[in-house]
Enzyme design. Structure first.
Site, mmCIF file in Angstrom:
data_model
loop_
_atom_site.group_PDB
_atom_site.id
_atom_site.type_symbol
_atom_site.label_atom_id
_atom_site.label_comp_id
_atom_site.label_asym_id
_atom_site.label_seq_id
_atom_site.Cartn_x
_atom_site.Cartn_y
_atom_site.Cartn_z
ATOM 1 N N GLY A 70 0.740 -1.396 0.057
ATOM 2 C CA GLY A 70 0.079 -0.188 0.212
ATOM 3 C C GLY A 70 0.749 1.155 -0.030
ATOM 4 O O GLY A 70 0.459 2.252 -0.710
ATOM 5 N N ASN A 150 -8.613 4.280 8.231
ATOM 6 C CA ASN A 150 -7.889 3.098 8.945
ATOM 7 C C ASN A 150 -8.212 3.077 10.491
ATOM 8 O O ASN A 150 -7.733 2.006 11.353
ATOM 9 C CB ASN A 150 -6.357 2.789 8.667
ATOM 10 C CG ASN A 150 -5.701 4.186 8.833
ATOM 11 O OD1 ASN A 150 -5.892 5.260 8.517
ATOM 12 N ND2 ASN A 150 -4.567 3.873 9.703
ATOM 13 N N GLN A 180 -8.100 0.166 3.203
ATOM 14 C CA GLN A 180 -8.832 -0.477 4.156
ATOM 15 C C GLN A 180 -10.496 -0.689 3.602
ATOM 16 O O GLN A 180 -11.373 -1.355 4.207
ATOM 17 C CB GLN A 180 -8.996 0.694 5.400
ATOM 18 C CG GLN A 180 -7.823 0.756 6.171
ATOM 19 C CD GLN A 180 -7.660 -0.501 6.944
ATOM 20 O OE1 GLN A 180 -8.688 -1.387 7.097
ATOM 21 N NE2 GLN A 180 -6.564 -0.715 7.778
ATOM 22 N N SER A 200 -3.843 -3.289 -0.969
ATOM 23 C CA SER A 200 -2.709 -4.143 -0.245
ATOM 24 C C SER A 200 -3.156 -5.385 -0.078
ATOM 25 O O SER A 200 -4.374 -5.645 0.313
ATOM 26 C CB SER A 200 -2.212 -3.348 1.102
ATOM 27 O OG SER A 200 -1.468 -4.058 1.566
ATOM 28 N N HIS A 202 -2.214 -7.653 2.454
ATOM 29 C CA HIS A 202 -2.011 -8.411 3.837
ATOM 30 C C HIS A 202 -3.585 -7.590 4.505
ATOM 31 O O HIS A 202 -3.624 -8.133 5.726
ATOM 32 C CB HIS A 202 -0.917 -8.368 4.439
ATOM 33 C CG HIS A 202 -0.380 -6.526 4.925
ATOM 34 N ND1 HIS A 202 -0.922 -6.535 6.295
ATOM 35 C CD2 HIS A 202 -0.246 -5.584 4.275
ATOM 36 C CE1 HIS A 202 -0.516 -4.940 6.526
ATOM 37 N NE2 HIS A 202 -0.236 -4.547 5.218
ATOM 38 N N THR A 238 11.989 -7.251 -10.720
ATOM 39 C CA THR A 238 11.691 -8.544 -10.715
ATOM 40 C C THR A 238 10.203 -8.877 -9.918
ATOM 41 O O THR A 238 10.104 -8.695 -8.834
ATOM 42 C CB THR A 238 12.536 -9.595 -10.436
ATOM 43 O OG1 THR A 238 13.575 -9.497 -11.125
ATOM 44 C CG2 THR A 238 12.013 -11.137 -10.535
ATOM 45 N N CYS A 327 0.990 1.445 11.966
ATOM 46 C CA CYS A 327 2.100 2.289 11.746
ATOM 47 C C CYS A 327 2.415 3.322 12.215
ATOM 48 O O CYS A 327 3.386 3.958 12.354
ATOM 49 C CB CYS A 327 1.801 2.915 10.014
ATOM 50 S SG CYS A 327 1.222 1.620 8.714
#
Length: 387
Positions: A70, A150, A180, A200, A202, A238, A327
């Site tokens: 994210g 969030n 979120q 994102s 996860h 990659t 975070c």
């Protein structure tokens, strides 16, 4: 019993996600850029995952670019689109309650000479549409607004924002941080008509270290990472094949199980809220709690108790919650979101975020309510005794 109610920070990966990632590391280990059979095999799987993400968002496959998560998606959307639209203006707009991966980008852009307007929010964390209209200028080039906050779960009026923008002759770009929102709010990008959207892995029971950026066809954007021109030159490096395939599976689940999952999360949230309201005194609910809010986030302040103390007391009973976003929750300063929503210092200090998942159960919620009422009662007795 272990009850995980910090799904706003990260979610437990689904078993199917783990299985495909293991398969990617053991069997599908070729480089998607290689011309031989092992590379072509993986390239097809990456294409399939891109299609799964696109379908879950109501987008086209060519509009999806994989990133490391994210934060990178937000950075790429903002820096990349401004770089691609330099001549359109230097005025940009965001809100005061964005995630740090957006706010800190705008702070940096101020240092680089951009004129930034920060929209205020009300006590529920909602922007004022009239203020937004009045903030728009002829040289406004980009707007970035979080879909679901969030920390408190407030849903911003993205459709109203797009309607206002699309009527303007000098239409600015709109970036939406949907990290979120994805999997909790119905998203159909063919109808919503935003220009850029970040997600994102996860947060939707996929892997960490993978995300995606939606870039609407025709939107000018330049890379901020240079290398081998992967992702059509927008994001070199990659490809993280295990992560991409895991994200594809998680996004496919979002699409197929959306209604069931959202209904379950909302019912559990209501059950938790009612249980706390009926058993614990001296609380304040932060943000909306009904249909105007996300189904998985519940933020409550407990009067006279430090959130960190309550968090660790719940942890002793196997209950995992948060005092804010993951975070920033390790920092001692108060939440910038709660500050902007006019909470007192006592209310900010006592705030706890419960964030649910469809994997949670009613039995777990009953357990949390039972433990929480006793812990709050005991902590207040100790505090009262010290007073």
């Amino acid at each position: 019993m272990e009850v995980y109610l910090d799904n706003g920070a990260t979610t437990r990966p689904k078993e199917e996600v783990i299985n495909i990632m293991v398969k990617a590391m053991t069997d599908y280990y070729g480089n998607p850029s290689s011309l031989h059979r092992k590379g072509i095999e993986v390239e097809k799987l990456v294409k399939k995952a891109r299609n799964q993400v696109a379908k879950a968002l109501g987008a086209d496959e060519v509009e999806i670019y994989f990133t490391s998560g994210g934060t990178e998606s937000n950075n790429l959307a903002i820096f990349g689109s401004l770089e691609g639209n330099k001549r359109k203006g230097k005025h940009i707009i965001t809100t005061r309650i964005e995630h740090p991966s957006v706010l800190n980008v705008f702070n940096e852009l101020e240092k680089r000479g951009y004129d930034v307007s920060y929209l205020r929010v009300d006590k529920a964390g909602l922007i004022d549409i009239d203020e937004f209209k009045n903030t728009l200028r002829n040289d406004t080039v980009l707007i970035s607004v979080m879909y679901v906050n969030n920390e408190v779960g407030t849903i911003q009026p993205i459709s109203e924002i797009t309607n206002i923008i699309n009527k303007r002759k000098n239409k600015p770009l709109l970036h939406v941080d949907a990290i979120q929102a994805f999997g909790k709010v119905k998203i159909n990008l063919k109808k919503l008509k935003v220009d850029l959207m970040s997600i994102s892995g996860h947060k939707i029971h996929g892997p960490k270290g993978i995300g995606a950026l939606y870039v609407r066809k025709g939107t000018k954007i330049k890379s901020i990472v240079f290398g081998g021109n992967q992702e059509l030159g927008i994001r070199s490096g990659t490809e993280n094949v295990p992560g991409i395939l895991g994200l594809g599976i998680a996004a496919d689940h979002v699409k197929k199980e959306f209604d069931n999952n959202v209904n379950k999360m909302r019912n559990l949230k209501v059950k938790l809220l009612n249980g706390i309201k009926n058993n614990v005194e001296g609380i304040k609910i932060n943000g909306f709690i009904e249909e105007d809010s996300a189904p998985h986030i519940l933020n409550i302040s407990f009067k006279g108790i430090r959130g960190e103390v309550l968090l660790h007391s719940l942890e002793q009973e196997g209950i995992y919650v948060s005092t804010g976003s993951a975070c920033s929750s390790r920092k001692k300063s108060f939440s910038h979101v709660l500050k902007e929503m006019f909470l007192t210092e006592d209310e900010m200090e006592g705030a706890i975020r419960f964030s649910l998942s469809f994997q949670n159960t009613e039995e777990e919620i009953d357990y949390v309510i039972d433990k929480l009422k006793n812990i709050v009662r005991d902590l207040r007795k100790v505090i009262g005794g010290r007073g």
